[in-house]
Design a protein around this motif. Sequence first.
Motif, PDB file in Angstrom:
ATOM      1  N   ARG A  58       0.818  -1.217   0.000  1.00  0.00           N
ATOM      2  CA  ARG A  58       0.000   0.000   0.000  1.00  0.00           C
ATOM      3  C   ARG A  58       0.851   1.266   0.000  1.00  0.00           C
ATOM      4  O   ARG A  58       0.370   2.326  -0.368  1.00  0.00           O
ATOM      5  CB  ARG A  58      -0.963  -0.006   1.176  1.00  0.00           C
ATOM      6  N   CYS A  59       2.107   1.147   0.389  1.00  0.00           N
ATOM      7  CA  CYS A  59       3.034   2.288   0.347  1.00  0.00           C
ATOM      8  C   CYS A  59       3.759   2.359  -0.999  1.00  0.00           C
ATOM      9  O   CYS A  59       4.663   3.180  -1.171  1.00  0.00           O
ATOM     10  CB  CYS A  59       4.090   2.156   1.449  1.00  0.00           C
ATOM     11  N   GLY A  60       3.414   1.465  -1.915  1.00  0.00           N
ATOM     12  CA  GLY A  60       4.108   1.436  -3.194  1.00  0.00           C
ATOM     13  C   GLY A  60       5.468   0.777  -3.119  1.00  0.00           C
ATOM     14  O   GLY A  60       6.333   1.019  -3.954  1.00  0.00           O
ATOM     15  N   ARG A  61       5.657  -0.058  -2.122  1.00  0.00           N
ATOM     16  CA  ARG A  61       6.948  -0.712  -1.912  1.00  0.00           C
ATOM     17  C   ARG A  61       6.847  -2.226  -2.063  1.00  0.00           C
ATOM     18  O   ARG A  61       7.437  -2.985  -1.295  1.00  0.00           O
ATOM     19  CB  ARG A  61       7.489  -0.366  -0.538  1.00  0.00           C
ATOM     20  N   ALA A  62       6.107  -2.663  -3.067  1.00  0.00           N
ATOM     21  CA  ALA A  62       5.957  -4.100  -3.300  1.00  0.00           C
ATOM     22  C   ALA A  62       7.307  -4.744  -3.618  1.00  0.00           C
ATOM     23  O   ALA A  62       7.556  -5.896  -3.262  1.00  0.00           O
ATOM     24  CB  ALA A  62       4.954  -4.356  -4.428  1.00  0.00           C
ATOM     25  N   GLY A  63       8.188  -3.995  -4.263  1.00  0.00           N
ATOM     26  CA  GLY A  63       9.520  -4.524  -4.564  1.00  0.00           C
ATOM     27  C   GLY A  63      10.304  -4.824  -3.294  1.00  0.00           C
ATOM     28  O   GLY A  63      11.040  -5.815  -3.229  1.00  0.00           O
ATOM     29  N   GLU A  64      10.132  -3.990  -2.291  1.00  0.00           N
ATOM     30  CA  GLU A  64      10.791  -4.232  -1.007  1.00  0.00           C
ATOM     31  C   GLU A  64      10.217  -5.481  -0.336  1.00  0.00           C
ATOM     32  O   GLU A  64      10.954  -6.295   0.236  1.00  0.00           O
ATOM     33  CB  GLU A  64      10.615  -3.019  -0.095  1.00  0.00           C
ATOM     34  N   ALA A  65       8.898  -5.645  -0.437  1.00  0.00           N
ATOM     35  CA  ALA A  65       8.259  -6.848   0.104  1.00  0.00           C
ATOM     36  C   ALA A  65       8.787  -8.091  -0.613  1.00  0.00           C
ATOM     37  O   ALA A  65       9.078  -9.105   0.019  1.00  0.00           O
ATOM     38  CB  ALA A  65       6.740  -6.755  -0.029  1.00  0.00           C
ATOM     39  N   ALA A  66       8.937  -7.989  -1.927  1.00  0.00           N
ATOM     40  CA  ALA A  66       9.471  -9.116  -2.699  1.00  0.00           C
ATOM     41  C   ALA A  66      10.880  -9.466  -2.240  1.00  0.00           C
ATOM     42  O   ALA A  66      11.223 -10.643  -2.095  1.00  0.00           O
ATOM     43  CB  ALA A  66       9.461  -8.790  -4.195  1.00  0.00           C
ATOM     44  N   ARG A  67      11.674  -8.452  -1.994  1.00  0.00           N
ATOM     45  CA  ARG A  67      13.056  -8.690  -1.550  1.00  0.00           C
ATOM     46  C   ARG A  67      13.079  -9.389  -0.191  1.00  0.00           C
ATOM     47  O   ARG A  67      13.866 -10.305   0.033  1.00  0.00           O
ATOM     48  CB  ARG A  67      13.803  -7.348  -1.475  1.00  0.00           C
ATOM     49  N   LEU A  68      12.193  -8.967   0.719  1.00  0.00           N
ATOM     50  CA  LEU A  68      12.104  -9.620   2.032  1.00  0.00           C
ATOM     51  C   LEU A  68      11.674 -11.075   1.891  1.00  0.00           C
ATOM     52  O   LEU A  68      12.126 -11.939   2.640  1.00  0.00           O
ATOM     53  CB  LEU A  68      11.137  -8.867   2.941  1.00  0.00           C
ATOM     54  N   LEU A  71      14.755 -13.066   0.421  1.00  0.00           N
ATOM     55  CA  LEU A  71      15.791 -13.282   1.432  1.00  0.00           C
ATOM     56  C   LEU A  71      15.294 -14.132   2.591  1.00  0.00           C
ATOM     57  O   LEU A  71      16.035 -14.388   3.535  1.00  0.00           O
ATOM     58  CB  LEU A  71      16.300 -11.933   1.960  1.00  0.00           C
ATOM     59  N   GLN A  72      14.051 -14.529   2.534  1.00  0.00           N
ATOM     60  CA  GLN A  72      13.382 -15.340   3.550  1.00  0.00           C
ATOM     61  C   GLN A  72      13.388 -14.652   4.913  1.00  0.00           C
ATOM     62  O   GLN A  72      13.421 -15.295   5.954  1.00  0.00           O
ATOM     63  CB  GLN A  72      13.956 -16.743   3.602  1.00  0.00           C
ATOM     64  N   VAL A  73      13.342 -13.312   4.887  1.00  0.00           N
ATOM     65  CA  VAL A  73      13.132 -12.549   6.117  1.00  0.00           C
ATOM     66  C   VAL A  73      11.692 -12.781   6.561  1.00  0.00           C
ATOM     67  O   VAL A  73      11.414 -12.917   7.742  1.00  0.00           O
ATOM     68  CB  VAL A  73      13.425 -11.050   5.901  1.00  0.00           C
ATOM     69  N   LEU A  74      10.789 -12.829   5.584  1.00  0.00           N
ATOM     70  CA  LEU A  74       9.396 -13.178   5.862  1.00  0.00           C
ATOM     71  C   LEU A  74       9.269 -14.690   5.735  1.00  0.00           C
ATOM     72  O   LEU A  74       9.657 -15.261   4.711  1.00  0.00           O
ATOM     73  CB  LEU A  74       8.453 -12.488   4.869  1.00  0.00           C
ATOM     74  N   PRO A  75       8.756 -15.345   6.758  1.00  0.00           N
ATOM     75  CA  PRO A  75       8.657 -16.809   6.701  1.00  0.00           C
ATOM     76  C   PRO A  75       7.698 -17.256   5.600  1.00  0.00           C
ATOM     77  O   PRO A  75       6.721 -16.577   5.292  1.00  0.00           O
ATOM     78  CB  PRO A  75       8.135 -17.190   8.092  1.00  0.00           C
ATOM     79  N   ASP A  76       8.027 -18.398   5.010  1.00  0.00           N
ATOM     80  CA  ASP A  76       7.211 -18.944   3.930  1.00  0.00           C
ATOM     81  C   ASP A  76       5.792 -19.212   4.390  1.00  0.00           C
ATOM     82  O   ASP A  76       5.573 -19.778   5.469  1.00  0.00           O
ATOM     83  CB  ASP A  76       7.824 -20.241   3.391  1.00  0.00           C
ATOM     84  N   SER A  77       4.865 -18.805   3.558  1.00  0.00           N
ATOM     85  CA  SER A  77       3.451 -18.982   3.855  1.00  0.00           C
ATOM     86  C   SER A  77       2.687 -19.001   2.538  1.00  0.00           C
ATOM     87  O   SER A  77       2.864 -18.089   1.714  1.00  0.00           O
ATOM     88  CB  SER A  77       2.961 -17.819   4.726  1.00  0.00           C
ATOM     89  N   PRO A  78       1.859 -20.018   2.316  1.00  0.00           N
ATOM     90  CA  PRO A  78       1.057 -20.028   1.095  1.00  0.00           C
ATOM     91  C   PRO A  78       0.172 -18.786   0.961  1.00  0.00           C
ATOM     92  O   PRO A  78       0.004 -18.258  -0.135  1.00  0.00           O
ATOM     93  CB  PRO A  78       0.215 -21.298   1.224  1.00  0.00           C
ATOM     94  N   ARG A  79      -0.368 -18.280   2.074  1.00  0.00           N
ATOM     95  CA  ARG A  79      -1.211 -17.074   2.011  1.00  0.00           C
ATOM     96  C   ARG A  79      -0.401 -15.865   1.559  1.00  0.00           C
ATOM     97  O   ARG A  79      -0.875 -15.060   0.756  1.00  0.00           O
ATOM     98  CB  ARG A  79      -1.845 -16.792   3.369  1.00  0.00           C
TER      99      ARG A  79
END
Length: 124
Positions: A58-68, A71-79
């Motif tokens: 929503r902040c226009g930072r989807a690329g940053e979310a993709a990078r996280l 790098l598996q900073v965000l744990p894997d989740s099907p959702r």
Amino acid sequence: LTQTELLLSVWLPAAREAAGEGRLYLAQVVLGYLCAVMAAGPPPEPCAPLLLFHLLARCGRAGEAARLMQLQVLPDSPRLARAALELGQPGDTLAQAGLDMLWRAGEHAAAVRWMLRRGMVGEA
């Protein structure tokens, strides 16, 4: 205070109220919280990484979310992977991060279906 209580009483109400720079600041705070939780050992509540993803998007930072995600900073989740695929387009970083996450989560059929629906027959 449990992770669920923190999500319900702090993070979600704050996300509903946040706008503009406040939303980005909240995303940074949630990222710090997730890193602290994961460093302490217990897996984070599944909604927390999803909340961070949506705040960044929503902040226009989807690329940053993709990078996280990459790098598996965000744990894997099907959702979370499906949320990335909803916003991503074939060939972009966000879609690839979603596909990779689905694959790591063992959701191979879902990844293949997504690729086939978008004409990525060779990749599927």
